[in-house]
Scaffold this motif. Structure first.
Motif, PDB file in Angstrom:
ATOM      1  N   TYR A  52       0.836  -1.205   0.000  1.00 38.85           N
ATOM      2  CA  TYR A  52       0.000   0.000   0.000  1.00 38.85           C
ATOM      3  C   TYR A  52       0.871   1.255   0.000  1.00 38.85           C
ATOM      4  O   TYR A  52       0.639   2.200  -0.769  1.00 38.85           O
ATOM      5  N   ASN A  53       1.914   1.253   0.830  1.00 43.89           N
ATOM      6  CA  ASN A  53       2.830   2.395   0.911  1.00 43.89           C
ATOM      7  C   ASN A  53       3.553   2.615  -0.413  1.00 43.89           C
ATOM      8  O   ASN A  53       3.683   3.740  -0.907  1.00 43.89           O
ATOM      9  N   LEU A  54       4.014   1.525  -1.016  1.00 43.79           N
ATOM     10  CA  LEU A  54       4.728   1.609  -2.287  1.00 43.79           C
ATOM     11  C   LEU A  54       3.833   2.165  -3.387  1.00 43.79           C
ATOM     12  O   LEU A  54       4.254   2.991  -4.209  1.00 43.79           O
ATOM     13  N   LEU A  55       2.575   1.741  -3.422  1.00 42.25           N
ATOM     14  CA  LEU A  55       1.639   2.227  -4.428  1.00 42.25           C
ATOM     15  C   LEU A  55       1.352   3.722  -4.249  1.00 42.25           C
ATOM     16  O   LEU A  55       1.241   4.465  -5.229  1.00 42.25           O
ATOM     17  N   LYS A  56       1.205   4.159  -3.009  1.00 39.51           N
ATOM     18  CA  LYS A  56       0.978   5.587  -2.756  1.00 39.51           C
ATOM     19  C   LYS A  56       2.169   6.414  -3.226  1.00 39.51           C
ATOM     20  O   LYS A  56       2.013   7.486  -3.829  1.00 39.51           O
ATOM     21  N   LEU A  57       3.369   5.910  -2.955  1.00 36.89           N
ATOM     22  CA  LEU A  57       4.579   6.613  -3.383  1.00 36.89           C
ATOM     23  C   LEU A  57       4.681   6.637  -4.909  1.00 36.89           C
ATOM     24  O   LEU A  57       5.026   7.657  -5.514  1.00 36.89           O
ATOM     25  N   PHE A  58       4.343   5.509  -5.534  1.00 37.49           N
ATOM     26  CA  PHE A  58       4.384   5.409  -6.997  1.00 37.49           C
ATOM     27  C   PHE A  58       3.361   6.358  -7.625  1.00 37.49           C
ATOM     28  O   PHE A  58       3.622   6.990  -8.649  1.00 37.49           O
ATOM     29  N   LEU A  59       2.199   6.469  -7.015  1.00 33.35           N
ATOM     30  CA  LEU A  59       1.168   7.389  -7.501  1.00 33.35           C
ATOM     31  C   LEU A  59       1.677   8.826  -7.467  1.00 33.35           C
ATOM     32  O   LEU A  59       1.530   9.584  -8.429  1.00 33.35           O
ATOM     33  N   ARG A  60       2.297   9.188  -6.360  1.00 31.43           N
ATOM     34  CA  ARG A  60       2.739  10.569  -6.158  1.00 31.43           C
ATOM     35  C   ARG A  60       3.906  10.931  -7.064  1.00 31.43           C
ATOM     36  O   ARG A  60       3.941  12.023  -7.639  1.00 31.43           O
ATOM     37  N   GLU A  61       4.871  10.011  -7.227  1.00 28.41           N
ATOM     38  CA  GLU A  61       6.106  10.351  -7.928  1.00 28.41           C
ATOM     39  C   GLU A  61       6.106   9.992  -9.411  1.00 28.41           C
ATOM     40  O   GLU A  61       6.925  10.521 -10.159  1.00 28.41           O
ATOM     41  N   VAL A  62       5.220   9.102  -9.819  1.00 24.79           N
ATOM     42  CA  VAL A  62       5.243   8.644 -11.217  1.00 24.79           C
ATOM     43  C   VAL A  62       3.936   8.946 -11.943  1.00 24.79           C
ATOM     44  O   VAL A  62       3.911   9.688 -12.925  1.00 24.79           O
ATOM     45  N   ILE A  63       2.838   8.384 -11.463  1.00 27.52           N
ATOM     46  CA  ILE A  63       1.571   8.507 -12.193  1.00 27.52           C
ATOM     47  C   ILE A  63       1.111   9.952 -12.265  1.00 27.52           C
ATOM     48  O   ILE A  63       0.827  10.485 -13.341  1.00 27.52           O
ATOM     49  N   ASN A  64       1.056  10.613 -11.121  1.00 28.27           N
ATOM     50  CA  ASN A  64       0.572  11.996 -11.108  1.00 28.27           C
ATOM     51  C   ASN A  64       1.597  13.006 -11.597  1.00 28.27           C
ATOM     52  O   ASN A  64       1.303  14.187 -11.725  1.00 28.27           O
ATOM     53  N   LYS A  65       2.803  12.549 -11.864  1.00 28.30           N
ATOM     54  CA  LYS A  65       3.820  13.420 -12.461  1.00 28.30           C
ATOM     55  C   LYS A  65       3.732  13.407 -13.987  1.00 28.30           C
ATOM     56  O   LYS A  65       4.162  14.337 -14.647  1.00 28.30           O
TER      57      LYS A  65
END
Length: 646
Positions: free
Chosen positions: A203-216
């Motif tokens: 869950y933590n990894l997905l939130k970080l991936f969302l913030r740094e990759v997907i939403n970027k």
């Protein structure tokens, strides 16, 4: 601080995350305000100090409700947010937010259901809500799903906690300014706390991936939120799709959840974990926005899990992460993730099966058929073979109608100005018709009985009533044969019984889906155009109703007696409204078709009755304007004496 209110930290901070630049979320509610689902609950909890509200979901989309005020004090500040509707008083969510925002001052503004602002360089989102100590009836199915996760004790605690109502309405409803959204924030915190170590890390990894990759990488506003990520993790854990939770499977857990999100974006449907009927993508991720997001996510998917996850700067900086990558990449073939080629086949076949007929374009159809040819002979799974067959049938069924419309269009005329002789045009029409018939005959080998209706429609469209009549008789014979097999008392082995049961399923009244962008028969063009104007891509018709309609229309030119029999039978099953013949979401078009047939047969009064009935049932196909047009047409013909003359 108001002692009569409850203040709870919400969001990432509550769940234990400490991400830089993230805001602080608060939930605030009064101890003296309570929401109930029934009047009996309110009476059992009667208190002179409480302001009581009744949640009404009858006029709201799933996951939303109106809050009717049933008891309050005259001096209550809540009276400023009341609106009157249908002689009842409701708490307005928009007025409630404006009131809270005005108390904070100009530095704060409304942000979704919250009042948002900055204090000492820290952003705060405060959601002023109402508490309900009872579990929502619309979420009762959630408790029945909890077999594997979460534990029964956690389920009981969540149900006892109840829910909250936050101040935001649904854009798809009729009362957006008054509605309140049902919030399960406290329940979600308990679910996060019930995760094991590796589930929480995922869950933590997905939130970080969302913030740094997907939403970027998305140019528009942040379409995906951490709440969507959390929902995907909840569904993945409950459906037990995670492999055995060990360090070397860590990336697989991440990849499973990423594929769930990819699937949701592709389908445009993100089911709420507690109320699955509530699509959390409905007003945010659809149309061109949805397509753009899917392309971005799929481009990440194509890189594979290793390169995909290393797009995150934070993850890439941790060298300790690479042992897990090594273990993941050196796994056996049986434990490896689905290959890129396999996923392409899987996604592509689903695209074909569900969306191929949405684009009535010959170039697209040819490209699809070419891709199908490339997939033949590939090592497909059994379910993929079935999907490919259905996709092939779907494309081949609709291409003849697209070809016919194109041949008779102005585009074809402009392309063939030099071919102005009637002989050349007849020859080209013969070739197109031959190709179309070969396509339809091919689909008969793989499709079910109802798929033969495409052949009947094509014959009827091209004025070949004798051939259409023969085809209708073949359908009658096949149905009769399956009925006789089903009802026979002859002992058979298990294999034959299985075969018969599978065949009998073909008789079930599954709705027949017609693309509103393709012209099938003239009699339904008004309904298709009206449904398309209301953003409905398909017209859903009961297969049995369509069969009787075609039988009536075609036999008008071949056998009057059979035509009248079909109309009488259509009248009976529509009047009775049995779901075996007519599913609930096809009742409006069923009455509409009965009216069309009655109007064609010269019975205007019966046609008017059928059209008016079509307006009374659920407008699932959104054809009300077409119905009203037909009513006006019949009434005009009656006044002019048209039916008496004929």
């Amino acid at each position: 601080m108001n002692l009569n209110c409850v203040f709870i930290i919400n969001g990432s901070h509550k769940e234990g995350f400490r991400i830089e630049e993230s805001d602080v979320d608060w939930m605030i509610w009064s101890k003296h305000h309570r929401v109930f689902w029934t009047l009996s609950q309110a009476q059992d909890n009667n208190s002179s100090k409480q302001t009581q509200m009744l949640a009404d979901c009858s006029e709201s989309p799933p996951g939303f409700a109106l809050l009717q005020l049933i008891k309050t004090k005259s001096c209550e500040s809540i009276l400023e947010t009341i609106v009157k509707m249908n002689d009842k008083f409701y708490i307005s969510s928009s007025l409630h937010k404006k009131k809270q925002c005005s108390e904070y001052g100009h530095a704060f503004k409304i942000h979704g259901p919250c009042v948002s602002g900055e204090i000492d360089h820290v952003e705060y989102d405060s959601a002023y809500c109402f508490a309900c100590n009872f579990w929502p009836p619309s979420a009762s199915s959630w408790t029945e799903r909890c077999h594997f996760w979460p534990p029964s004790q956690t389920v009981n605690d969540i149900v006892k906690t109840g829910c909250h109502f936050v101040a935001i309405g649904s854009k798809q409803g009729n009362h957006e300014d008054i509605e309140w959204r049902i919030s399960f924030s406290l329940a979600e915190h308990k679910l996060v706390f019930s995760m094991n170590h590796f589930q929480f890390l995922t869950y933590n990894l997905l939130k970080l991936f969302l913030r740094e990759v997907i939403n970027k990488t998305i140019e528009e506003n942040k379409l995906l939120s951490s709440y969507h990520i959390k929902t995907a993790v909840f569904w993945a854990i409950q459906n037990n799709v995670f492999p055995r939770l060990r360090p070397k499977n860590f990336l697989k857990c991440f990849w499973m959840c990423f594929k769930v999100i990819l699937k949701w974006v592709y389908e445009g449907y993100c089911p709420n974990f507690f109320i699955p009927e509530n699509n959390m993508f409905h007003t945010k991720i659809f149309g061109a926005t949805q397509n753009k997001l899917f392309v971005k996510l799929y481009s990440l998917y194509e890189k594979g899990v290793l390169l995909c996850i290393l797009e995150s700067p934070s993850i890439k900086s941790y060298t300790l992460f690479f042992p897990y990558i090594h273990n993941f990449s050196s796994g056996t073939k049986e434990n490896a993730l689905i290959s890129r080629a396999e996923l392409e086949r899987e996604v592509f076949t689903k695209i074909l099966a569900y969306n191929a007929v949405l684009i009535p374009n010959l170039t697209f159809c040819l490209r699809v058929l070419d891709s199908i040819e490339q997939l033949i002979g590939e090592p497909l799974k059994e379910i993929q073979v079935v999907q490919l067959q259905r996709a092939t049938v779907s494309v081949l069924q609709n291409t003849p109608f697209i070809l016919h419309s194109w041949f008779n269009s102005s585009d074809y005329f402009l392309l063939n100005l030099s071919c102005n002789t009637e002989r050349k045009n007849n020859r080209q029409m013969y070739v197109i018709d031959k190709i179309s018939m070969n396509m339809l005959k091919f689909t008969d080998k793989f499709g079910c009985i109802t798929d033969m209706l495409y052949i009947v429609m094509y014959f009827y469209k091209t004025c070949r009533n004798t051939e259409a009549s023969t085809c209708l008789k073949m359908i009658d014979v096949k149905i009769e044969k399956l009925h006789s097999r089903r009802n026979s008392n002859v002992d058979t082995n298990s294999a034959e019984e299985h075969s018969w049961s599978m065949n009998f399923r073909k008789l079930l009244p599954m709705s027949f889906r017609l693309s509103n962008k393709i012209s099938y028969i003239m009699e339904l063009m008004i309904e298709q155009h009206c449904s398309l104007q209301n953003n409905k891509p398909y017209l859903y018709i009961s297969s049995f109703v369509l069969f009787l309609m075609l039988k009536f229309l075609n036999n008008k030119h071949v056998d009057i007696r059979r035509s009248q029999e079909a109309l009488d039978y259509l009248q009976i099953i529509t009047d009775q409204g049995q779901e075996f013949f007519i599913e609930k979401h096809t009742r409006d078009i069923s009455w509409q078709i009965l009216g069309i047939c009655q109007q064609i047969s010269g019975n205007p009064q019966a046609a008017l009755y059928a059209y008016k009935q079509a307006l009374k049932v659920d407008p699932c196909n959104d054809i009300q304007i077409a119905t009203q047009k037909r009513i006006l047409n019949v009434e005009a013909c009656i006044r002019s004496g048209f039916y008496k003359k004929n």
